[in-house]
Motif scaffolding. Structure first.
Motif, PDB file in Angstrom:
ATOM      1  N   TRP A   1      -1.939   5.720  -5.611  1.00  8.98           N
ATOM      2  CA  TRP A   1      -3.070   4.793  -5.520  1.00  8.98           C
ATOM      3  C   TRP A   1      -3.281   4.429  -4.051  1.00  8.98           C
ATOM      4  CZ3 TRP A   1      -2.542  -1.017  -7.241  1.00  8.98           C
ATOM      5  CH2 TRP A   1      -3.767  -1.678  -7.048  1.00  8.98           C
TER       6      TRP A   1
ATOM      7  N   VAL B   1      -5.458  -7.906  -4.969  1.00 11.00           N
ATOM      8  CA  VAL B   1      -5.858  -6.620  -4.413  1.00 11.00           C
ATOM      9  C   VAL B   1      -7.275  -6.302  -4.858  1.00 11.00           C
ATOM     10  CG1 VAL B   1      -5.270  -4.172  -4.215  1.00 11.00           C
ATOM     11  CG2 VAL B   1      -3.450  -5.866  -4.591  1.00 11.00           C
TER      12      VAL B   1
ATOM     13  N   VAL C   1      -4.423   2.067  -1.606  1.00 12.22           N
ATOM     14  CA  VAL C   1      -4.785   0.660  -1.433  1.00 12.22           C
ATOM     15  C   VAL C   1      -5.153   0.415   0.022  1.00 12.22           C
ATOM     16  CG1 VAL C   1      -3.876  -1.706  -1.468  1.00 12.22           C
ATOM     17  CG2 VAL C   1      -3.331  -0.134  -3.332  1.00 12.22           C
TER      18      VAL C   1
ATOM     19  N   ALA D   1     -10.898  -3.575  -4.101  1.00 13.67           N
ATOM     20  CA  ALA D   1     -11.255  -2.213  -3.707  1.00 13.67           C
ATOM     21  C   ALA D   1     -12.745  -2.111  -3.414  1.00 13.67           C
ATOM     22  CB  ALA D   1     -10.862  -1.227  -4.808  1.00 13.67           C
TER      23      ALA D   1
ATOM     24  N   ASP E   1      -7.829   1.903  -9.851  1.00 15.04           N
ATOM     25  CA  ASP E   1      -7.774   3.327  -9.523  1.00 15.04           C
ATOM     26  C   ASP E   1      -8.184   4.218 -10.688  1.00 15.04           C
ATOM     27  OD1 ASP E   1      -7.122   5.308  -7.515  1.00 15.04           O
ATOM     28  OD2 ASP E   1      -5.352   5.815  -8.699  1.00 15.04           O
TER      29      ASP E   1
ATOM     30  N   ALA F   1       0.832  -1.208   0.000  1.00 15.88           N
ATOM     31  CA  ALA F   1       0.000   0.000   0.000  1.00 15.88           C
ATOM     32  C   ALA F   1       0.864   1.255   0.000  1.00 15.88           C
ATOM     33  CB  ALA F   1      -0.939  -0.014   1.205  1.00 15.88           C
TER      34      ALA F   1
ATOM     35  N   ALA G   1       2.408   1.584  -3.515  1.00 16.66           N
ATOM     36  CA  ALA G   1       1.413   2.018  -4.498  1.00 16.66           C
ATOM     37  C   ALA G   1       1.079   3.498  -4.339  1.00 16.66           C
ATOM     38  CB  ALA G   1       0.149   1.166  -4.372  1.00 16.66           C
TER      39      ALA G   1
ATOM     40  N   VAL H   1      -6.107  -6.788   0.686  1.00 18.35           N
ATOM     41  CA  VAL H   1      -4.965  -7.419   0.027  1.00 18.35           C
ATOM     42  C   VAL H   1      -4.801  -8.827   0.604  1.00 18.35           C
ATOM     43  CG1 VAL H   1      -2.474  -7.330  -0.389  1.00 18.35           C
ATOM     44  CG2 VAL H   1      -3.805  -5.206  -0.319  1.00 18.35           C
TER      45      VAL H   1
END
Length: 389
Positions: free
Chosen positions: A78, A252, A80, A254, A222, A69, A72, A85
């Motif tokens: 991004w 991953v 995360v 979201a 994203d 995270a 990213a 995850v």
């Protein structure tokens, strides 16, 4: 100090597939493994683990989700959620197990050839059937200094596949073997099209840390709210930091929908994560940035060498500089090596390339060359290929 090591030194000490499949006089420029030294933070973390005997079953901590995270956020801006995850052995297992959660037996899954050869196997292993929607190739003859940005998704073809019953897309971003980095607009269009048909997008993003300076990577999840709601991203430190054998990848999500898919997987999917791979991945994502920057500089130099010298070595060969990775997609149809030039070149040039046909029918007459090597090795490969014309 160079990140790359000599092929001779690597071959003398390493036992992986790259260095053992072919005879010692064949240059191995096929499988996606680099002739490079381990990043110091990764090496040190693995040495500590082995010295301490920390080689058991993987634990259940948050170190890797949090490290990824942070990576990213820093690299792609991004956000995360570490709670969304999960880890497993490698991206191939991540793809199969994710597809098993999102499709029913026999469901159609869209793939976009020419694409990474195991994609077909992922779909069939998960119980689905493959629907091919090939990428749209750029028109005309490419200047070797052009990049693969001219390639694009066939969104009309995806819409037709959805109309005929497909409800899942297995995306490759960046796209292997082309090194194409899909632009944000294309990803948004794909996500909105998938939302229209209540479809799912599973995005293999293993090459994302290897995007070159003249391209911008957009994580699929994203790119827009629709993508976050209907997608899963698969990634790993293994390609960028050359640690495939340590066995660790990430899934991953979201959305609550992704959480349900992950929670519905057998517990063994996570339990199979290699603890050394987990350890290496934490070190790579949290401390491996400087080494990665050095690697990308050397890969960019090799990419330029190919652009400058491939035309003289192989007159008529087609090549566009990849926007990501260390893999070059070579169009060799104008040369006298037939539909499967890689097969011929092992014998005639003593150079091992990846067979273009393995990436789909669009790969006939093509081959994939791995330039994740020293400059000396790359030049030797070009010299051998030129001598075989």
């Amino acid at each position: 100090m160079s990140v790359m090591v000599s092929l001779f030194d690597a071959r003398r000490t390493r036992t992986s597939e790259k260095y053992t499949v072919y005879d010692a006089d064949v240059l191995p420029m096929f499988v996606a493994e680099m002739d490079c030294a381990l990043a110091e933070p990764v090496r040190d973390a693995l040495l500590r683990a082995v010295t301490d005997g920390d080689t058991g079953y993987v634990g259940h901590g948050r170190a890797l989700p949090e490290a990824f995270a942070d990576f990213a956020a820093d690299r792609w801006d991004w956000a995360v959620d570490p709670d969304l995850v999960r880890t497993t052995t490698d991206v191939s297992v991540a793809a199969v197990e994710t597809l098993r959660r999102v499709i029913e037996p026999g469901d159609q899954v869209v793939v976009m050839p020419p694409v990474y050869a195991p994609f077909w196997d992922y779909v069939t292993e998960a119980g689905g059937s493959v629907t091919e929607v090939p990428l749209l190739a750029p028109a005309g003859t490419a200047d070797p200094y052009d990049t693969t940005a001219g390639w694009r998704m066939d969104l009309d073809g995806v819409r037709q596949a959805f109309a005929e019953g497909a409800r899942t897309v297995l995306l490759c971003n960046p796209h292997n073997p082309l090194g194409l980095v899909h632009d944000r607009e294309s990803l948004v269009a794909l996500a909105r099209l998938a939302a229209e048909w209540d479809a799912v997008v599973v995005s293999d993003e293993i090459h994302a840390p290897l995007v070159h300076a003249d391209a911008t990577f957009t994580p699929f999840l994203d790119c827009c709210p629709e993508a976050a709601a209907l997608g899963v991203a698969l990634t790993s430190a293994s390609k960028a930091w050359n640690t495939a054998g340590t066995k660790c990848a990430l899934m991953v999500g979201a959305s609550d929908r992704a959480r349900a898919w992950f929670d519905g997987m057998p517990t063994e999917v996570v339990e199979r994560t290699g603890i050394l791979g987990y350890t290496a991945s934490v070190a790579a994502f949290s401390e491996g940035g400087p080494w990665l920057a050095s690697l990308l500089a050397e890969l960019a130099a090799n990419r330029r060498i190919l652009a400058e010298e491939l035309g003289a070595a192989l007159p008529g060969a087609g090549y566009r500089q990849p926007q990501a990775s260390y893999l070059a997609w070579l169009d060799l149809r104008a040369l006298p090596w037939g539909d499967d030039p890689a097969l011929r070149l092992v014998d005639e040039a003593r150079v091992a390339l990846s067979n273009g046909r393995d990436f789909g029918r669009q790969g006939i007459g093509h081959a994939r060359l791995n330039f994740g090597c020293s400059e000396d090795t790359l030049r030797e490969g070009l010299s051998r290929l030129a001598a075989a014309v």
